[in-house]
Design an enzyme around this catalytic site. Structure first.
Site, PDB file in Angstrom:
ATOM      1  N   TYR A 136      -8.177   0.937  20.978  1.00 61.55           N
ATOM      2  CA  TYR A 136      -8.556   2.395  20.590  1.00 61.55           C
ATOM      3  C   TYR A 136      -8.771   3.308  21.832  1.00 61.55           C
ATOM      4  O   TYR A 136      -9.822   2.652  22.484  1.00 61.55           O
ATOM      5  CB  TYR A 136      -9.786   2.496  19.376  1.00 61.55           C
ATOM      6  CG  TYR A 136     -10.062   4.112  19.166  1.00 61.55           C
ATOM      7  CD1 TYR A 136      -9.221   4.772  18.479  1.00 61.55           C
ATOM      8  CD2 TYR A 136     -11.434   4.126  19.608  1.00 61.55           C
ATOM      9  CE1 TYR A 136      -9.767   5.917  18.097  1.00 61.55           C
ATOM     10  CE2 TYR A 136     -11.650   5.564  19.341  1.00 61.55           C
ATOM     11  CZ  TYR A 136     -11.024   6.395  18.731  1.00 61.55           C
ATOM     12  OH  TYR A 136     -11.448   7.705  18.328  1.00 61.55           O
ATOM     13  N   ASP A 231      -9.047   0.570  29.877  1.00 61.93           N
ATOM     14  CA  ASP A 231      -9.845   1.294  29.272  1.00 61.93           C
ATOM     15  C   ASP A 231     -11.353   0.523  28.877  1.00 61.93           C
ATOM     16  O   ASP A 231     -11.488  -0.357  28.242  1.00 61.93           O
ATOM     17  CB  ASP A 231      -9.486   1.806  27.881  1.00 61.93           C
ATOM     18  CG  ASP A 231     -10.187   2.528  27.075  1.00 61.93           C
ATOM     19  OD1 ASP A 231     -11.360   2.480  27.363  1.00 61.93           O
ATOM     20  OD2 ASP A 231      -9.798   3.242  25.893  1.00 61.93           O
ATOM     21  N   LYS A 259     -19.783   5.066  27.335  1.00 59.33           N
ATOM     22  CA  LYS A 259     -20.884   4.429  26.687  1.00 59.33           C
ATOM     23  C   LYS A 259     -22.053   4.049  27.710  1.00 59.33           C
ATOM     24  O   LYS A 259     -22.853   4.874  28.016  1.00 59.33           O
ATOM     25  CB  LYS A 259     -20.222   2.974  26.224  1.00 59.33           C
ATOM     26  CG  LYS A 259     -19.230   3.600  25.107  1.00 59.33           C
ATOM     27  CD  LYS A 259     -19.165   2.625  23.852  1.00 59.33           C
ATOM     28  CE  LYS A 259     -17.951   3.184  23.222  1.00 59.33           C
ATOM     29  NZ  LYS A 259     -18.326   3.555  21.656  1.00 59.33           N
TER      30      LYS A 259
HETATM   31  N1  HOZ Z   1     -16.016   5.249  19.499  1.00 60.76           N
HETATM   32  C1  HOZ Z   1     -16.677   4.188  18.172  1.00 60.76           C
HETATM   33  C2  HOZ Z   1     -15.420   3.129  17.984  1.00 60.76           C
HETATM   34  N2  HOZ Z   1     -15.465   2.161  19.034  1.00 60.76           N
HETATM   35  C3  HOZ Z   1     -16.712   5.064  17.062  1.00 60.76           C
HETATM   36  C4  HOZ Z   1     -17.987   5.863  17.254  1.00 60.76           C
HETATM   37  C5  HOZ Z   1     -18.445   6.588  15.863  1.00 60.76           C
HETATM   38  O1  HOZ Z   1     -17.727   6.794  15.167  1.00 60.76           O
HETATM   39  O2  HOZ Z   1     -19.772   7.005  16.114  1.00 60.76           O
END
Ligand code: HOZ
Length: 419
Positions: A136, A231, A259
């Site tokens: 993702y 990524d 993050k």
């Molecule tokens: N980007 C997150 C998945 N790895 C999801 C974050 C969210 O939905 O708060």
């Protein structure tokens, strides 16, 4: 609150996986967090393994991060101009991840990956991108096919609203399958601007790269004049100080971060070789901008977080995560529940399936109903796991062996309920 939220917010949430649809029940409304614990709006406490989906590697409200943020807030929250914290974070990123010779800060992982791909297309004067099933890369159009995270959770092959013409330039291959990449490059190699990959996949559960996969991608990219984009929004500063590229010894051309480098504030970044990054405006013709990019509050939170990430911190994370992995495996075995665990550092993947889980197809074999049952039992016992089997269980330096032991004891009960 959830009822009120559903009236005025789509699905009652600001991001789909949070809605708990995959595990049933209703999302927790979190009132506060401290160390490894969060409290919901009803006052219940939980040991947190979501950790804001990865950023909180030091746990909630870490004193160093909190005081850095308060100090910066007093000085001002946004200037839309360069600041010293931004410069210091850029220097720290470069020191820790040497393949990043120059960096551009943005506000999210999605911004980082979409900008990185635009840059790769400009650098190579090519259109196509090779990506991998179950990875993702945020929600930019070109990445929304056979992707992990929310798309995997809701079993969406793609997203409505994405143009076929955009998707047609994305080639999606099985993770950990270097032979398919080699095959695709035989035909399309000259059109591929970039290969983008999560070097440790963390959005189909956790799937580590097999020996030779990342180095194979590096070789294929070199042989074909394509760029390799890692990524590392999840793995950066998480699986080691220098990210997955340090751990596995493979250097990409461009890295995307997010993050952890924002210490719990909205941040993304992309960076790489100087000759590539020089194409970004104002030095070059690739346009990308943002009012809150390099926001000083986020920058000081990131710096304070990186300050704590010493060799000892990673050793602690490794020990705790190993205990959790072993404990969960043993508890499942004793309850005769078939699970398979993958782990890289403090990223843990729990699959209700026979292993090995080495790609998206394997991950999707997991019994989602069992995960949901397990999740509900754990939540009821005060342990907050990701509300989807396609996400990562994260640990922080604030967790201790005592919390891990309690988690494993609760898991023994939860597995029995799944048997
Ligand atoms: N980007 C997150 C998945 N790895 C999801 C974050 C969210 O939905 O708060």
């Amino acid at each position: 609150m959830f009822r009120r939220a559903q009236e005025v917010m789509v699905g009652g949430v600001s991001s789909p996986v949070r809605a708990f649809k995959a595990v049933g029940g209703e999302p927790l409304f979190i009132a506060r967090g401290l160390g490894p614990i969060v409290w919901d709006a009803d006052g219940n406490s939980y040991i947190d393994y979501v950790l804001s989906w990865g950023p909180l590697i030091l746990g909630h409200a870490h004193p160093g991060v909190t005081s850095a943020v308060i100090e910066q807030v007093r000085k001002g929250t946004s200037f839309g101009a360069p600041t010293e914290p931004e410069l210091r974070l850029a220097e720290e990123v470069h020191r820790s991840v040497p393949s990043i010779e120059a960096v551009r800060f943005v506000n999210s992982g999605t911004e980082a990956t979409m900008s990185a791909l635009r840059l790769a297309r400009a650098f190579t004067s090519r259109k196509k991108v090779v990506k991998f099933e179950g990875c993702y890369h945020g929600h930019a159009d070109q990445f929304l096919t056979m992707a992990g995270s929310g798309l995997a959770t809701f079993d969406l092959p793609s997203s409505s609203g994405v143009l076929d013409s955009v998707i047609s330039s994305s080639i999606t291959l099985p993770f950990n399958d270097i032979a398919s990449a080699e095959k695709v490059f035989l035909n399309d190699g000259a059109d591929v601007a970039a290969i983008i990959v999560e070097p440790v996949a963390g959005n189909m559960g956790v799937v580590p790269p097999e020996k030779g996969f990342l180095s194979g991608l590096r070789r294929v990219a070199n042989e074909n004049g394509s760029l390799l984009i890692f990524d590392e929004v999840i793995s950066g500063f998480r699986v080691s100080r220098g990210g997955a590229q340090e751990l596995f010894g493979v250097s990409p051309d461009i890295t995307c971060l997010g993050k952890v480098i924002g210490g719990g504030f909205p941040v993304g970044a992309y960076g790489g070789r100087m000759e590539i990054m020089r194409l970004v405006a104002p030095e070059g013709p690739v346009y990308q901008a943002g009012t809150l990019s390099g926001n000083p509050v986020a920058m000081v939170a990131g710096l304070a977080t990186l300050d704590e990430l010493t060799g000892k911190a990673y050793a602690t994370l490794e020990e705790l995560s190993h205990s959790l992995e072993e404990g969960l495996a043993e508890a499942a075995f004793k309850s005769s529940v078939q699970v398979s665990l993958n782990r890289v550092g403090s990223m843990v993947g729990l699959f209700f399936a026979e292993g090995p889980v080495r790609n998206f197809k394997d991950s999707k074999r997991g019994n989602t109903a069992s995960y949901a049952k397990f999740h509900r039992s754990m939540l009821g016992q005060g342990f907050y796991l990701p509300p989807s089997p396609f996400e990562t269980i994260f640990l922080s330096t604030a967790h201790t062996e005592s919390e891990v032991s309690r988690t494993v004891r609760a898991a023994s009960i939860a597995f029995k309920e799944c048997a």
